[in-house]
Scaffold this motif. Structure first.
Motif, mmCIF file in Angstrom:
data_model
loop_
_atom_site.group_PDB
_atom_site.id
_atom_site.type_symbol
_atom_site.label_atom_id
_atom_site.label_comp_id
_atom_site.label_asym_id
_atom_site.label_seq_id
_atom_site.Cartn_x
_atom_site.Cartn_y
_atom_site.Cartn_z
ATOM 1 N N LEU A 133 10.270 11.787 0.299
ATOM 2 C CA LEU A 133 10.594 12.129 1.675
ATOM 3 C C LEU A 133 9.476 11.696 2.626
ATOM 4 C CD1 LEU A 133 12.729 13.877 0.201
ATOM 5 C CD2 LEU A 133 12.316 15.611 1.917
ATOM 6 N N TRP A 134 8.231 12.072 2.299
ATOM 7 C CA TRP A 134 7.141 11.822 3.238
ATOM 8 C C TRP A 134 6.066 10.914 2.662
ATOM 9 C CZ3 TRP A 134 9.169 13.309 7.468
ATOM 10 C CH2 TRP A 134 9.993 14.441 7.497
ATOM 11 N N LEU A 135 5.447 11.367 1.552
ATOM 12 C CA LEU A 135 4.264 10.660 1.057
ATOM 13 C C LEU A 135 4.606 9.321 0.427
ATOM 14 C CD1 LEU A 135 2.343 13.673 -0.501
ATOM 15 C CD2 LEU A 135 2.204 12.732 1.802
ATOM 16 N N ASN A 136 5.782 9.183 -0.126
ATOM 17 C CA ASN A 136 6.181 7.925 -0.758
ATOM 18 C C ASN A 136 7.563 7.524 -0.244
ATOM 19 O OD1 ASN A 136 5.783 5.755 -2.409
ATOM 20 N ND2 ASN A 136 6.402 6.804 -4.280
ATOM 21 N N MET B 232 4.250 -1.966 -4.267
ATOM 22 C CA MET B 232 4.100 -0.966 -3.220
ATOM 23 C C MET B 232 2.877 -1.316 -2.404
ATOM 24 S SD MET B 232 4.098 3.112 -3.629
ATOM 25 C CE MET B 232 2.574 3.187 -4.471
ATOM 26 N N GLN B 233 3.067 -1.266 -1.100
ATOM 27 C CA GLN B 233 2.005 -1.714 -0.238
ATOM 28 C C GLN B 233 0.957 -0.646 -0.023
ATOM 29 O OE1 GLN B 233 1.711 -4.789 0.771
ATOM 30 N NE2 GLN B 233 3.387 -5.098 -0.637
ATOM 31 N N ASN B 234 1.301 0.602 -0.147
ATOM 32 C CA ASN B 234 0.357 1.650 0.173
ATOM 33 C C ASN B 234 -0.532 1.913 -1.025
ATOM 34 O OD1 ASN B 234 -1.036 3.747 1.158
ATOM 35 N ND2 ASN B 234 0.748 4.859 1.878
ATOM 36 N N GLU B 235 -1.713 1.313 -1.001
ATOM 37 C CA GLU B 235 -2.597 1.413 -2.151
ATOM 38 C C GLU B 235 -3.114 2.830 -2.321
ATOM 39 O OE1 GLU B 235 -3.278 -0.858 -4.290
ATOM 40 O OE2 GLU B 235 -2.039 -2.362 -3.356
ATOM 41 N N GLN B 236 -3.285 3.542 -1.224
ATOM 42 C CA GLN B 236 -3.880 4.851 -1.359
ATOM 43 C C GLN B 236 -2.949 5.832 -2.048
ATOM 44 O OE1 GLN B 236 -4.734 5.807 2.586
ATOM 45 N NE2 GLN B 236 -2.643 5.965 3.236
ATOM 46 N N ASN B 237 -1.661 5.568 -2.013
ATOM 47 C CA ASN B 237 -0.756 6.438 -2.742
ATOM 48 C C ASN B 237 -0.634 6.035 -4.189
ATOM 49 O OD1 ASN B 237 -0.275 8.017 -0.643
ATOM 50 N ND2 ASN B 237 1.750 7.216 -0.139
ATOM 51 N N ARG B 238 -0.779 4.742 -4.458
ATOM 52 C CA ARG B 238 -0.624 4.290 -5.828
ATOM 53 C C ARG B 238 -1.843 4.681 -6.648
ATOM 54 N NH1 ARG B 238 0.814 -1.830 -6.819
ATOM 55 N NH2 ARG B 238 -1.112 -2.102 -5.692
ATOM 56 N N LYS B 239 -3.013 4.610 -6.063
ATOM 57 C CA LYS B 239 -4.216 4.965 -6.791
ATOM 58 C C LYS B 239 -4.953 6.049 -6.011
ATOM 59 C CE LYS B 239 -4.665 0.337 -8.606
ATOM 60 N NZ LYS B 239 -5.452 -0.887 -8.570
ATOM 61 N N VAL C 108 11.060 3.674 2.923
ATOM 62 C CA VAL C 108 11.001 2.707 4.023
ATOM 63 C C VAL C 108 9.580 2.607 4.576
ATOM 64 C CG1 VAL C 108 11.873 2.129 6.310
ATOM 65 C CG2 VAL C 108 13.392 3.167 4.627
ATOM 66 N N MET C 109 9.030 3.718 4.978
ATOM 67 C CA MET C 109 7.757 3.704 5.708
ATOM 68 C C MET C 109 6.557 3.384 4.823
ATOM 69 S SD MET C 109 8.619 4.281 8.731
ATOM 70 C CE MET C 109 9.989 4.911 9.674
ATOM 71 N N VAL C 110 6.644 3.722 3.565
ATOM 72 C CA VAL C 110 5.496 3.518 2.676
ATOM 73 C C VAL C 110 5.746 2.375 1.699
ATOM 74 C CG1 VAL C 110 4.014 4.620 0.962
ATOM 75 C CG2 VAL C 110 4.877 5.942 2.883
ATOM 76 N N ARG C 111 6.951 2.331 1.134
ATOM 77 C CA ARG C 111 7.214 1.326 0.100
ATOM 78 C C ARG C 111 7.863 0.059 0.657
ATOM 79 N NH1 ARG C 111 10.623 5.000 -3.596
ATOM 80 N NH2 ARG C 111 10.867 3.187 -4.921
ATOM 81 N N GLY C 112 8.291 0.083 1.892
ATOM 82 C CA GLY C 112 8.819 -1.133 2.508
ATOM 83 C C GLY C 112 10.177 -1.556 1.990
ATOM 84 N N LEU C 113 11.010 -0.606 1.588
ATOM 85 C CA LEU C 113 12.361 -0.943 1.119
ATOM 86 C C LEU C 113 13.360 -0.701 2.254
ATOM 87 C CD1 LEU C 113 12.169 0.851 -2.341
ATOM 88 C CD2 LEU C 113 11.735 -1.545 -1.848
ATOM 89 N N GLY C 114 14.495 -1.366 2.161
ATOM 90 C CA GLY C 114 15.549 -1.141 3.148
ATOM 91 C C GLY C 114 15.218 -1.650 4.532
ATOM 92 N N LEU C 115 14.364 -2.657 4.612
ATOM 93 C CA LEU C 115 13.933 -3.121 5.928
ATOM 94 C C LEU C 115 15.016 -3.925 6.650
ATOM 95 C CD1 LEU C 115 10.282 -4.206 5.091
ATOM 96 C CD2 LEU C 115 11.057 -2.090 6.124
#
Lengths: 216, 309
Positions: free
Chosen positions: B110-113, B1-8, B116-123
């Motif tokens: 839906l929003w925070l994780n 997952m690219q969004n580090e601020q959500n993972r940690k 597509v927009m946060v995890r980069g899936l389904g691109l």
């Protein structure tokens, strides 16, 4: 003794093979032109536990071996299916399962071939082999060769070129990742957004080189 | 997952690192009237479907009744036995609250994780195919029909196979389910389905559909259903947003209805434009989601400042 016509035929075949492979690496790159496998690529370049060669070696080999299987499936199996299928079941609905089977068979061949590698490399590549098989770049290439009606030589060259093109894309994006970690980049663009914009600029360069959109 | 601020989420960023001598309480008072007791009371009220005032009244009545009963028992019995103290309900510690917040952020597909927009899936389908509203709608229908069913079927098969051969199981589950899904979609969209090209059958190995194959722990079917629905909604929101935006910028229309006299950015219809536009949308999305996450983290840190353990 080879005749001139035979020499020309061999030369034309080699030239055609190389041209299709180069076409697949650059002008019709799976990532930059069709965005196939880009989700996995972004995860791969940000994953310190998986090295590029661990994932890309299986991808290239699976692409190479699945291409002839895909061609055989398109040439010999697909035309027979309408004879045996009921009217309510279109052949198009079976395309994923057919070409996925080709990829899985190629995965089995590659799993055996990886046995010639040293133990450390063999284990690392075999760990990534299932994930490398069930990816958009492999299935997408098979479907594309089918849609374009490529023959055996063209399919094999395009499959090999697609695998090499995927490696090329991973190396380019991985190089960009090092520079995208700069503090000069605004916080909101770090991570996924900067990757997407970076790939978009590279894709724009390919689009400018080709001059038109590629077939889908 | 690219969004580090959500993972940690609990890891302090360079900008937010607290100095050693700085007090625990931040200078920013967000909701000073809220205390853990108030939150706990509100949580109980929400759980029981009552208002906080009703909870207070009931608690007061119960306390009065308990006091009266104790007084009566004391009058009857000359030697009252010491009543055991009621166990105070264990209150959450700060670490627990932060862990709960991190889990809620992780579960918010839906929003925070967003997948597509946060995890980069389904691109792949979004960038290459969702270039207008109609195609985005087709992708949405496919996702609705395929994603959750694939996840549930694959989990069921993985329970049988002992969680082995996960990638193959997930991919074949999607490929098998694609057969009825294609028939349904053909009945809905007809020959327009052919404009999707290779991206429609390619969805059976798209990471947003089969991402779970990379996870080693096996989830239950109910959990697969719940998470599949959440992922589907998040994916559909992203697809429709990007599809309509690209159509608006490229052609000046939304679902083929004219909105602008001319397309402002014809490149948006191409994959290159799709990458660039999706990157900008993802940046905006991440900024808003990150601000909300930081607000919630600050709130938890504020409310549980006196409960480090």
């Amino acid at each position: 003794m080879l005749t001139v016509s035979t020499d020309l035929t061999v030369f034309q075949s080699v030239a055609q093979f190389l041209s299709y492979a180069v076409l697949a690496v650059f002008a019709e790159n799976v990532v930059f032109s069709r965005a196939m496998g880009v989700s996995r690529l972004i995860k791969l370049v940000g994953d310190p536990e998986v090295r590029t060669w661990q994932y890309c070696t299986p991808v290239i080999l699976v692409q190479l071996f699945s291409a002839p299987l895909g061609w055989a499936c398109m040439t010999y199996v697909a035309p027979l299916l309408p004879l045996y299928l009921p009217d309510w079941l279109p052949v198009a609905s079976l395309r994923p399962i057919l070409y996925l089977t080709c990829a899985v068979l190629a995965m089995a061949v590659v799993w055996v071939l990886l046995g010639i590698l040293p133990a450390a490399h063999r284990v690392a590549c075999r760990e990534q082999l299932p994930l490398a098989t069930c990816t958009c770049s492999v299935l997408g290439t098979l479907l594309l060769c089918s849609n374009q009606n490529y023959d055996l030589l063209q399919s094999t060259a395009f499959g090999l070129g697609s695998g090499l093109g995927y490696l090329f894309a991973v190396l380019v994006v991985d190089e960009g990742r090092r520079r995208l970690g700069s503090k000069d980049i605004p916080t909101i663009f770090r991570g996924l957004p900067s990757y997407l914009i970076y790939i978009g600029i590279l894709s724009l360069a390919i689009y400018g080189l080709v001059g038109h959109g590629v077939a889908r | 997952m690219q969004n580090e601020q959500n993972r940690k989420p609990s890891k302090p960023t360079g900008r937010n690192v607290r100095k050693k001598n700085q007090p625990e309480h931040s200078q920013t008072v967000i909701i000073p009237q809220l205390s853990p007791e108030v939150l706990e009371r509100a949580r109980r009220a929400a759980a029981e479907g009552k208002t906080p005032q009703q909870i207070d009244e009931e608690a007061a009545a119960a306390a009065a009744q308990q006091a009266a009963q104790a007084a009566g028992e004391q009058a009857v019995q000359p030697k009252p036995q010491p009543q055991p103290k009621p166990q105070a309900k264990a209150r959450k510690t700060r670490a627990e609250a932060e862990a709960e917040l991190a889990q809620s952020i992780h579960d918010d597909h839906l929003w925070l994780n967003n997948p597509v927009m946060v995890r980069g899936l389904g691109l792949a389908p979004i960038v290459a195919m969702a270039s207008d509203g109609d195609r985005a709608l087709m992708l949405c229908v496919l996702s609705v029909l395929l994603l959750t069913a694939t996840r549930m079927l694959a989990v069921a098969v993985c329970h049988i196979t002992g969680n082995r051969f996960r990638p193959v199981v997930y991919a074949y589950a999607a490929a098998v389910l694609y057969i009825p899904v294609y028939i349904i979609m053909y009945n809905i969209f007809g020959t327009n389905l052919s404009i999707m090209g290779i991206y429609l059958p390619m969805m059976v190995v798209e990471p947003v559909i089969v991402k779970r194959m990379e996870a080693t722990e096996l989830e239950t079917i109910g959990e697969a259903f719940r998470k599949g629905i959440n992922n589907t909604i998040g994916l559909c929101i992203a697809i429709l947003l990007v599809g309509c935006l690209r159509e608006l910028l490229a052609y000046g229309t939304v679902f083929e209805r004219s909105v602008l006299p001319v397309g402002l950015l014809p490149l948006a219809a191409q994959p290159a434009g799709g990458f660039l536009l999706l990157g900008l949308v993802a940046a905006g999305w991440t900024a808003v989601a990150g601000a909300y996450v930081r607000y919630k983290q600050e709130e938890v840190r504020h409310l549980y400042a006196d409960r480090k353990h």
